[in-house]
Design an enzyme around this catalytic site. Structure first.
Site, PDB file in Angstrom:
ATOM      1  N   CYS A  74       0.803  -1.226   0.000  1.00 30.77           N
ATOM      2  CA  CYS A  74       0.000   0.000   0.000  1.00 30.77           C
ATOM      3  C   CYS A  74       0.835   1.276   0.000  1.00 30.77           C
ATOM      4  O   CYS A  74       0.739   2.106  -0.909  1.00 30.77           O
ATOM      5  CB  CYS A  74      -0.928   0.024   1.221  1.00 30.77           C
ATOM      6  N   HIS A 135      -2.589   6.913   4.111  1.00 26.71           N
ATOM      7  CA  HIS A 135      -1.554   5.906   4.412  1.00 26.71           C
ATOM      8  C   HIS A 135      -0.147   6.349   4.026  1.00 26.71           C
ATOM      9  O   HIS A 135       0.708   5.513   3.706  1.00 26.71           O
ATOM     10  CB  HIS A 135      -1.895   4.575   3.729  1.00 26.71           C
TER      11      HIS A 135
END
EC number: 3.1.6.2
Length: 577
Positions: A74, A135
């Site tokens: 990610c 993130h």
């Protein structure tokens, strides 16, 4: 029949030329799913999940069949997507075991000196928004400096989570710390328990009489280890799973009820507010990463359990946003792009052992490794009146290509003080060129160069050479189930000398490594690829490691809480949502 086709082609080229002039270009709606496999969508061959709204993008636009994430995790993949650069260039690729941020109060993140497409478009008069998952870090030295926050990277509006969605964020969802639990809890408890038992047996047999305080210290140590772990799990959710609106926490911990609906509503509101100005909206879904969630109208409705429910709810949300574009009359002037940050997480299992990961179709491997299943992702691009609908492009492309594509269409100049690894997609999408501008692509497992792909323009082959591959566990499986994701170093990988060579144009499943006996040019191909890899590595400049242990560790002075609960260990309270 020939004249209407020629007229449509001419109009599409005129529209493209007009859009490419300096000044306001098209609007941009960039959609990213989390952990979605290429085999999860109807337009890529799935016949058991219902994704009509995403499939509509394929029908009305271009489907990229060899679209590749710049990283199989990610955090680094998203850094590459936003900047058009391999994550190793920005320090967003780990040299250690942990390749992503798990804590909101970590000091690492996307460096402030990196240029995102949002920053570039703000300079062109665009209003920019991010809805959903970030993130890429939050703060550096103080909780209020927000040096890594989306607002510091060009986004005028942010509503979502600064971290990610994890099993630990949802009650009953299990934990991602299972392997850590074995090392930091089970092993110490077993050792201390063995010591306690040995002392008790020695005392009972009259072989020794350990002092009472030794028993007390051992029992206290066991209580401390167990208590610390319970406290960690108890406070992890509120400390790391929360929603923000711009720089303010609005809900802590995150309430999953109606979350996708709220994100879709916020995306629609952003479009309505900015219907008269050029905009870029990055809709970054928390689906379909675990913990899985879905509203009652979707829960239990798919053929693939909680994962399938999440996919179908996300597809519904995509449909809502596309419908808003239609209602506002913005569809023809909005480039829509949809992808996933990397391949599906094949090792992801639910609390009861049920499969919670998606499908990578025919491709080997998955999230966290550089087999095709980890990096080959959906890639759909729609721009009515400009891009001819219903096309398929089989050339290698990258999620880094969005950066220069968006910049050029918006009339922005690319930065000249750094290497940009992405390439403008429009010539390929419009049929102006037949081959990808990426002659070579470099596939990293964390900060380690794992594989190189070569698309020679005088051949139909796409060569891929692996310098190392993960050791699947159990052997013969398609993942690393003992560690939850595959690791990139040490005994977790097998190095190959000479490199393992495939022609993924003919062997997309990567099942048949080529040898000098099966490929006469084997040595020549590997020499060319090795030279390209060395030339690429020579362009890398040292960057501070944002994912070092010190940068990913939890720092209490960086912990954010709702104003009513300012202490880091008192964050367990819900906001107004």
């Amino acid at each position: 029949m020939l004249w209407p086709c020629l007229l449509a082609l001419l109009l599409s080229q005129l529209n493209f030329l007009c859009a490419a002039r300096p000044g306001p270009g098209p609007n941009f709606l960039l959609i990213m799913a989390d952990d979605l496999g290429i085999g999860d969508l109807g337009c890529y061959g799935n016949r058991t999940l219902r994704t009509p709204h995403i499939d509509r993008l394929a029908l009305e636009g271009v489907k990229l069949t060899q679209h590749l994430a710049a990283a199989p995790l990610c955090t680094p993949s998203r850094a590459a997507f936003l900047t058009g650069r391999y994550p190793v260039r920005s320090g967003m690729a780990s040299h250690g075991r942990l390749g992503v941020f798990l804590f909101s109060a970590s000091s690492g993140g996307l460096p402030p000196n990196e240029v995102t497409f949002a920053k570039l478009l703000k300079g062109q008069g665009y209003t920019t928004g991010l809805v959903g998952k970030w993130h890429l870090g939050l703060s550096c030295q103080a909780a209020s400096d927000f040096c890594h926050h989306p607002g510091r990277h060009g986004f005028d509006r942010f509503l979502g989570t600064p971290t990610t969605n994890l099993r630990d964020c949802k009650p009953g969802g299990g934990t991602v710390f299972g392997s850590a639990q074995q090392v930091f809890v089970v092993l110490p408890m077993n050792i201390l328990g063995a010591v306690l038992l040995a002392m008790a047996l020695a005392r009972w047999a009259g072989l020794a009489r350990p002092p009472g305080w030794v028993f007390g210290v051992t029992v206290a140590a066991m209580a401390a280890v167990g208590g610390a772990y319970v406290a960690f799990l108890y406070h992890f959710r509120p400390a790391n799973c929360f929603l923000m609106a711009d720089f303010t926490i609005t809900q802590q911990p995150t309430d999953y009820k109606g979350l996708t609906q709220r994100l879709a509503s916020e995306a629609g509101d952003f479009l309505r507010r900015n219907r008269d100005t050029p905009f870029l909206l990055f809709l970054s879904f928390m689906h379909v990463h675990t913990a899985h969630f879905a509203n009652p109208e979707f829960a239990g409705q798919s053929l693939h359990g909680a994962y399938g429910d999440a996919v179908e709810e996300m597809d519904w949300a995509v449909g809502q946003v596309l419908a808003t574009l239609d209602k506002l009359g913005l569809a023809n002037n909005t480039l829509v792009y949809l992808t996933s940050d990397h391949g599906a997480h094949v090792e992801e299992l639910g609390p009861n052992g049920e499969r919670h990961g998606g499908s990578n179709g025919i491709y080997r491997g998955g999230k966290a490794n550089t087999w095709e299943g980890g990096i080959r992702v959906p890639g759909l691009v729609r721009w009515p009146g400009v891009i001819v609908p219903g096309q398929e492009v089989e050339e290698p492309t990258s999620n880094m290509d969005v950066f220069p594509t968006v910049a050029r269409l918006a009339g922005a100049e690319l930065p000249t003080d750094r290497v940009i690894d992405g390439r403008d997609l429009m010539p390929l999408l419009l049929g102006h060129v037949q081959h990808s501008e990426h002659e070579f692509l470099f596939h990293y497992c964390n900060a380690y160069l794992s594989a190189v792909a070569w698309r020679p323009h005088n051949s139909s082959s796409v060569w891929k050479a692996f310098y190392f591959t993960p050791n699947f566990d159990p052997p013969g499986s398609n993942g690393c189930f003992s560690t939850h994701v595959c690791m990139c170093h040490g005994h977790h990988v097998t190095h190959h000398d000479p490199p393992l060579l495939f022609d993924i144009a003919r062997d997309p499943r990567e099942r048949h490594p080529l040898t000098p006996e099966t490929e006469p040019r084997h040595g020549e191909i590997l020499r060319n690829m090795d030279a390209a890899a060395r030339a690429h590595v020579a362009t890398l400049e040292e960057a501070p490691n944002q994912l070092s242990m010190s940068n990913v560790a939890w720092k209490p002075w960086l912990q954010l809480c709702l104003p009513s609960k300012p202490h880091p260990l008192a964050c367990r309270c819900a906001g107004d949502g």
